[in-house]
Scaffold this active site. Structure first.
Site, mmCIF file in Angstrom:
data_model
loop_
_atom_site.group_PDB
_atom_site.id
_atom_site.type_symbol
_atom_site.label_atom_id
_atom_site.label_comp_id
_atom_site.label_asym_id
_atom_site.label_seq_id
_atom_site.Cartn_x
_atom_site.Cartn_y
_atom_site.Cartn_z
ATOM 1 C CE LYS A 1 4.898 -4.803 5.786
ATOM 2 N NZ LYS A 1 4.941 -3.912 3.758
ATOM 3 C CD GLN A 49 6.498 -0.780 2.691
ATOM 4 O OE1 GLN A 49 6.809 -2.678 3.004
ATOM 5 N NE2 GLN A 49 5.807 -0.344 3.978
ATOM 6 C CG ASP A 53 2.753 -6.729 -1.892
ATOM 7 O OD1 ASP A 53 2.307 -6.534 -0.401
ATOM 8 O OD2 ASP A 53 3.575 -5.573 -2.086
HETATM 9 N N1 GUN Z 1 2.583 0.331 1.835
HETATM 10 C C1 GUN Z 1 2.083 -0.232 2.746
HETATM 11 N N2 GUN Z 1 1.433 -0.993 2.618
HETATM 12 C C2 GUN Z 1 1.776 -1.677 1.764
HETATM 13 C C3 GUN Z 1 2.081 -2.888 1.327
HETATM 14 O O1 GUN Z 1 0.252 -4.151 1.405
HETATM 15 N N3 GUN Z 1 3.246 -3.791 0.809
HETATM 16 C C4 GUN Z 1 3.881 -2.979 0.300
HETATM 17 N N4 GUN Z 1 4.641 -3.521 -0.793
HETATM 18 N N5 GUN Z 1 3.879 -1.527 0.130
HETATM 19 C C5 GUN Z 1 3.319 -1.097 1.321
#
Ligand code: GUN
Length: 309
Positions: A52, A99, A122
């Site tokens: 990311k 996350q 998110d």
């Molecule tokens: N863990 C795996 N995929 C994601 C995501 O898209 N967002 C978040 N916050 N955690 C994740």
């Protein structure tokens, strides 16, 4: 012979579009900035977060990572909440991502509920979940990245879900639950199965599409796995392969046994390719929230000005 779906070209195209949009936004004085919080020392999460951060750098989005996993677990939730409050106040941070998964001792809903909806990249705050359940605008509202990414990938491949019976394996906040609603809104008939579901085998056999998003943690995978194999589906089923977990030893656990399923299905996503869509949608959501936050600041400024007046 199944069509094997690779999301990377679409990811690269979206990343390029976002890069151009970020350039335009900066000319208007809006600089997107993303804060990512890691509250668990988990190899899969660390890998995702590093990707990311790289993606942000590629498109000119400022990002920073907060690692809170060394804080003792009994103090970590308060630390998380305090950090989110600080990030909510900052003007250079226009998007906040916690996350997931969080350690089981931490109440995920309480933590996520502290994020300002205008910074919720998110789509997991109560406000943005409410939008998903009511009347959302995909171009404006941030909704969970993997779920909207899968819908975009299906559109890109010309797969029309209208009328399809879709079995979603897993009921996570990130994938299963939001996908259920997005599919329903496209006139599919979705069903979400999970560990306690009865007759999962029968439902899988009837499915036009199976979306595997169980993502069992390695320690649970051994006693209680979910793994889709070719004998579990009908000929011609479309299979979207989402769930992956890694352990500290570098072993990877996929929800789908690609080799046997590819022999039976009509379409299948390559292992790990859905991750590209999550990344692409995170970039798009970060741009969306930067515009929303800019609007919020603008209103606040106007409000304060009037109040003084
Ligand atoms: N863990 C795996 N995929 C994601 C995501 O898209 N967002 C978040 N916050 N955690 C994740």
């Amino acid at each position: 012979m199944a069509v094997i779906i690779d999301a990377k070209p679409l990811f690269l195209q979206i990343r390029e579009e976002v890069k151009r949009e970020v350039e335009q936004l900066k000319k208007q004085g809006i600089s997107p900035g993303l804060a990512v919080i890691l509250a668990e020392d988990d190899p899969t999460s660390k890998l995702y977060v590093s990707k990311k951060v790289k993606d942000c750098a590629k498109v000119g989005i400022y990002s920073e990572v907060w690692e809170l996993y060394d804080i003792p677990i009994e103090k970590r939730m308060n630390a998380l909440i305090n950090l989110i409050s600080e990030l909510n106040e900052r003007h250079d941070i226009t998007g906040i991502l916690v996350q997931l998964p969080l350690p089981p001792q931490i109440d995920m809903y309480r933590v996520l509920g502290r994020i300002l909806p205008e910074k919720d990249v998110d789509g997991l705050t109560p406000h943005n979940k409410g939008l998903l359940m009511s009347n959302y605008d995909l171009d404006r509202d941030p909704l969970p990245c993997t779920a909207i990414g899968i819908m975009k990938l299906l559109d890109h491949c010309g797969i029309n879900v209208s009328g399809m019976f879709v079995v979603i394996v897993g009921r996570s906040e990130l994938v299963g639950k939001p996908l259920f609603k997005l599919l329903l809104d496209r006139d599919a008939t979705p069903v979400c199965v999970h560990r306690r579901s009865k007759e999962t085998e029968k439902l899988l056999k009837k499915a036009d599409m199976v979306i595997c998003a169980a993502g069992r943690p390695p320690e649970l995978f051994k006693e209680d796995p979910f793994r889709l194999t070719g004998d579990m589906i009908d000929e011609g089923t479309i299979v979207i392969n989402v769930g992956i977990r890694r352990d500290g030893a570098g072993n990877v656990y996929y929800d789908v046994d690609f080799e046997s399923v590819v022999e039976k299905c009509s379409y299948i996503t390559k292992n790990e390719t859905v991750g590209y869509m999550t990344r692409a949608m995170l970039l798009k959501n970060t741009v969306k929230t930067s515009k929303m936050f800019a609007e919020r600041i603008h209103h606040l400024t106007l409000y304060n000005y009037n109040a003084i007046d």
